[in-house]
Design a protein around this motif. Structure first.
Motif, PDB file in Angstrom:
ATOM      1  N   ARG A  86       0.827  -1.217   0.000  1.00  0.00           N
ATOM      2  CA  ARG A  86       0.000   0.000   0.000  1.00  0.00           C
ATOM      3  C   ARG A  86       0.857   1.261   0.000  1.00  0.00           C
ATOM      4  O   ARG A  86       0.532   2.237  -0.681  1.00  0.00           O
ATOM      5  N   VAL A  87       1.945   1.246   0.744  1.00  0.00           N
ATOM      6  CA  VAL A  87       2.847   2.401   0.780  1.00  0.00           C
ATOM      7  C   VAL A  87       3.466   2.603  -0.602  1.00  0.00           C
ATOM      8  O   VAL A  87       3.572   3.733  -1.077  1.00  0.00           O
ATOM      9  N   VAL A  88       3.867   1.528  -1.264  1.00  0.00           N
ATOM     10  CA  VAL A  88       4.423   1.644  -2.615  1.00  0.00           C
ATOM     11  C   VAL A  88       3.376   2.234  -3.561  1.00  0.00           C
ATOM     12  O   VAL A  88       3.712   3.089  -4.397  1.00  0.00           O
ATOM     13  N   ASP A  89       2.132   1.827  -3.439  1.00  0.00           N
ATOM     14  CA  ASP A  89       1.073   2.420  -4.262  1.00  0.00           C
ATOM     15  C   ASP A  89       0.982   3.930  -4.034  1.00  0.00           C
ATOM     16  O   ASP A  89       0.869   4.709  -4.986  1.00  0.00           O
ATOM     17  N   GLN A  90       1.039   4.336  -2.775  1.00  0.00           N
ATOM     18  CA  GLN A  90       0.968   5.767  -2.447  1.00  0.00           C
ATOM     19  C   GLN A  90       2.190   6.511  -2.983  1.00  0.00           C
ATOM     20  O   GLN A  90       2.072   7.611  -3.537  1.00  0.00           O
ATOM     21  N   LEU A  91       3.365   5.921  -2.813  1.00  0.00           N
ATOM     22  CA  LEU A  91       4.598   6.545  -3.302  1.00  0.00           C
ATOM     23  C   LEU A  91       4.598   6.626  -4.832  1.00  0.00           C
ATOM     24  O   LEU A  91       5.074   7.620  -5.392  1.00  0.00           O
ATOM     25  N   ALA A  92       4.074   5.609  -5.488  1.00  0.00           N
ATOM     26  CA  ALA A  92       3.988   5.626  -6.952  1.00  0.00           C
ATOM     27  C   ALA A  92       3.040   6.729  -7.410  1.00  0.00           C
ATOM     28  O   ALA A  92       3.338   7.464  -8.363  1.00  0.00           O
ATOM     29  N   ALA A  93       1.919   6.889  -6.723  1.00  0.00           N
ATOM     30  CA  ALA A  93       0.970   7.954  -7.068  1.00  0.00           C
ATOM     31  C   ALA A  93       1.597   9.334  -6.893  1.00  0.00           C
ATOM     32  O   ALA A  93       1.272  10.275  -7.628  1.00  0.00           O
ATOM     33  N   ALA A  94       2.534   9.451  -5.957  1.00  0.00           N
ATOM     34  CA  ALA A  94       3.223  10.720  -5.710  1.00  0.00           C
ATOM     35  C   ALA A  94       4.449  10.899  -6.609  1.00  0.00           C
ATOM     36  O   ALA A  94       5.127  11.923  -6.534  1.00  0.00           O
ATOM     37  N   GLY A  95       4.759   9.897  -7.416  1.00  0.00           N
ATOM     38  CA  GLY A  95       5.896   9.980  -8.325  1.00  0.00           C
ATOM     39  C   GLY A  95       7.239   9.712  -7.680  1.00  0.00           C
ATOM     40  O   GLY A  95       8.283   9.996  -8.271  1.00  0.00           O
ATOM     41  N   LEU A  96       7.233   9.142  -6.484  1.00  0.00           N
ATOM     42  CA  LEU A  96       8.476   8.914  -5.752  1.00  0.00           C
ATOM     43  C   LEU A  96       9.036   7.511  -5.948  1.00  0.00           C
ATOM     44  O   LEU A  96      10.212   7.258  -5.671  1.00  0.00           O
ATOM     45  N   VAL A  97       8.195   6.620  -6.424  1.00  0.00           N
ATOM     46  CA  VAL A  97       8.557   5.230  -6.676  1.00  0.00           C
ATOM     47  C   VAL A  97       7.883   4.805  -7.981  1.00  0.00           C
ATOM     48  O   VAL A  97       6.802   5.295  -8.303  1.00  0.00           O
ATOM     49  N   ALA A  98       8.528   3.905  -8.696  1.00  0.00           N
ATOM     50  CA  ALA A  98       7.913   3.317  -9.890  1.00  0.00           C
ATOM     51  C   ALA A  98       7.775   1.820  -9.661  1.00  0.00           C
ATOM     52  O   ALA A  98       8.649   1.196  -9.060  1.00  0.00           O
ATOM     53  N   ARG A  99       6.670   1.281 -10.107  1.00  0.00           N
ATOM     54  CA  ARG A  99       6.480  -0.175 -10.080  1.00  0.00           C
ATOM     55  C   ARG A  99       6.938  -0.718 -11.429  1.00  0.00           C
ATOM     56  O   ARG A  99       6.620  -0.151 -12.459  1.00  0.00           O
ATOM     57  N   GLU A 100       7.664  -1.824 -11.388  1.00  0.00           N
ATOM     58  CA  GLU A 100       8.134  -2.466 -12.608  1.00  0.00           C
ATOM     59  C   GLU A 100       7.717  -3.921 -12.591  1.00  0.00           C
ATOM     60  O   GLU A 100       7.850  -4.590 -11.570  1.00  0.00           O
ATOM     61  N   ALA A 101       7.248  -4.404 -13.721  1.00  0.00           N
ATOM     62  CA  ALA A 101       6.891  -5.816 -13.825  1.00  0.00           C
ATOM     63  C   ALA A 101       8.157  -6.663 -13.748  1.00  0.00           C
ATOM     64  O   ALA A 101       9.224  -6.238 -14.193  1.00  0.00           O
ATOM     65  N   ASN A 102       8.033  -7.833 -13.185  1.00  0.00           N
ATOM     66  CA  ASN A 102       9.133  -8.780 -13.133  1.00  0.00           C
ATOM     67  C   ASN A 102       9.012  -9.680 -14.359  1.00  0.00           C
ATOM     68  O   ASN A 102       8.089 -10.480 -14.457  1.00  0.00           O
ATOM     69  N   ALA A 103       9.930  -9.543 -15.293  1.00  0.00           N
ATOM     70  CA  ALA A 103       9.872 -10.308 -16.540  1.00  0.00           C
ATOM     71  C   ALA A 103      10.010 -11.806 -16.301  1.00  0.00           C
ATOM     72  O   ALA A 103       9.506 -12.611 -17.078  1.00  0.00           O
ATOM     73  N   ASP A 104      10.670 -12.188 -15.207  1.00  0.00           N
ATOM     74  CA  ASP A 104      10.877 -13.601 -14.902  1.00  0.00           C
ATOM     75  C   ASP A 104       9.728 -14.231 -14.128  1.00  0.00           C
ATOM     76  O   ASP A 104       9.609 -15.446 -14.089  1.00  0.00           O
ATOM     77  N   ASP A 105       8.920 -13.406 -13.500  1.00  0.00           N
ATOM     78  CA  ASP A 105       7.821 -13.916 -12.665  1.00  0.00           C
ATOM     79  C   ASP A 105       6.680 -12.922 -12.708  1.00  0.00           C
ATOM     80  O   ASP A 105       6.703 -11.904 -12.020  1.00  0.00           O
ATOM     81  N   ARG A 106       5.678 -13.206 -13.486  1.00  0.00           N
ATOM     82  CA  ARG A 106       4.556 -12.270 -13.660  1.00  0.00           C
ATOM     83  C   ARG A 106       3.745 -12.048 -12.390  1.00  0.00           C
ATOM     84  O   ARG A 106       2.969 -11.113 -12.300  1.00  0.00           O
ATOM     85  N   ARG A 107       3.935 -12.907 -11.391  1.00  0.00           N
ATOM     86  CA  ARG A 107       3.187 -12.747 -10.144  1.00  0.00           C
ATOM     87  C   ARG A 107       3.812 -11.702  -9.234  1.00  0.00           C
ATOM     88  O   ARG A 107       3.214 -11.293  -8.256  1.00  0.00           O
ATOM     89  N   SER A 108       5.037 -11.285  -9.538  1.00  0.00           N
ATOM     90  CA  SER A 108       5.707 -10.324  -8.672  1.00  0.00           C
ATOM     91  C   SER A 108       6.077  -9.064  -9.443  1.00  0.00           C
ATOM     92  O   SER A 108       6.065  -9.053 -10.671  1.00  0.00           O
ATOM     93  N   ALA A 109       6.386  -8.039  -8.686  1.00  0.00           N
ATOM     94  CA  ALA A 109       6.780  -6.761  -9.283  1.00  0.00           C
ATOM     95  C   ALA A 109       7.913  -6.175  -8.450  1.00  0.00           C
ATOM     96  O   ALA A 109       8.158  -6.582  -7.312  1.00  0.00           O
ATOM     97  N   TYR A 110       8.598  -5.212  -9.039  1.00  0.00           N
ATOM     98  CA  TYR A 110       9.649  -4.475  -8.352  1.00  0.00           C
ATOM     99  C   TYR A 110       9.168  -3.070  -8.033  1.00  0.00           C
ATOM    100  O   TYR A 110       8.356  -2.506  -8.764  1.00  0.00           O
ATOM    101  N   ALA A 111       9.707  -2.529  -6.962  1.00  0.00           N
ATOM    102  CA  ALA A 111       9.537  -1.115  -6.656  1.00  0.00           C
ATOM    103  C   ALA A 111      10.914  -0.483  -6.819  1.00  0.00           C
ATOM    104  O   ALA A 111      11.909  -1.019  -6.314  1.00  0.00           O
ATOM    105  N   THR A 112      10.961   0.620  -7.539  1.00  0.00           N
ATOM    106  CA  THR A 112      12.218   1.332  -7.793  1.00  0.00           C
ATOM    107  C   THR A 112      12.046   2.784  -7.380  1.00  0.00           C
ATOM    108  O   THR A 112      11.049   3.424  -7.734  1.00  0.00           O
ATOM    109  N   ILE A 113      13.012   3.305  -6.653  1.00  0.00           N
ATOM    110  CA  ILE A 113      12.935   4.711  -6.254  1.00  0.00           C
ATOM    111  C   ILE A 113      13.235   5.582  -7.466  1.00  0.00           C
ATOM    112  O   ILE A 113      14.117   5.271  -8.261  1.00  0.00           O
ATOM    113  N   THR A 114      12.477   6.646  -7.631  1.00  0.00           N
ATOM    114  CA  THR A 114      12.691   7.593  -8.734  1.00  0.00           C
ATOM    115  C   THR A 114      13.653   8.691  -8.281  1.00  0.00           C
ATOM    116  O   THR A 114      13.969   8.814  -7.095  1.00  0.00           O
ATOM    117  N   GLU A 115      14.091   9.511  -9.223  1.00  0.00           N
ATOM    118  CA  GLU A 115      14.937  10.651  -8.859  1.00  0.00           C
ATOM    119  C   GLU A 115      14.190  11.598  -7.926  1.00  0.00           C
ATOM    120  O   GLU A 115      14.774  12.147  -6.999  1.00  0.00           O
TER     121      GLU A 115
END
Length: 145
Positions: free
Chosen positions: A70-99
């Motif tokens: 939920r925090v990652v969702d909030q951070l993504a909405a604020a542009g502070l984090v990006a969610r990335e799909a995991n190409a090796d496992d469609r059930r999981s995702a990555y969170a990456t900090i933005t600039e």
């Protein structure tokens, strides 16, 4: 179990209950960043490649796995984090900090560190602080994962 054992556990709980909301209020008032956001940004910024899978983030962040998502969702909405799909496992995702997330973390860090100093470590000698850190790390190291 001794009275000292119970007293140390009770003191840990009371300190946590008192300081977490206090530091959260100070961070939010000074820079609009909740403590949970700060923690997730800090973990992402420290991770290799500045990204973690949602499972990894749930293990290292001080919020629960469900709350981390939920925090990652909030951070993504604020542009502070990006969610990335995991190409090796469609059930999981990555969170990456933005600039923008790194900039907010850098701006909040002095406030966070000063809050810790003022409300926690300034109440102890350097030796006591080191003892607390060592003892708590020892407890964490012995916990099952």
């Amino acid at each position: 179990m001794s009275d000292t054992d119970v007293a140390s556990w009770a003191a840990l709980l009371r300190v946590h209950a008192a300081l977490v909301p206090l530091i959260d209020r100070e961070l939010q008032a000074a820079c609009g960043l909740p403590l949970t956001w700060y923690d997730v940004l800090l973990e992402l910024n420290s991770a290799p490649g500045r990204r973690l899978s949602m499972g990894e983030l749930g293990e290292v962040a001080v919020v629960s796995r469900t709350r981390a998502s939920r925090v990652v969702d909030q951070l993504a909405a604020a542009g502070l984090v990006a969610r990335e799909a995991n190409a090796d496992d469609r059930r999981s995702a990555y969170a990456t900090i933005t600039e923008a997330g790194r900039a907010r973390l850098r701006a909040a860090a002095p406030i966070y560190l000063e809050s810790i100093r003022r409300h926690f470590t300034s109440r102890m000698t350097a030796r006591e602080s080191a003892t607390v850190a060592t003892a708590l790390e020892k407890v964490l190291g012995d916990l099952p994962r």
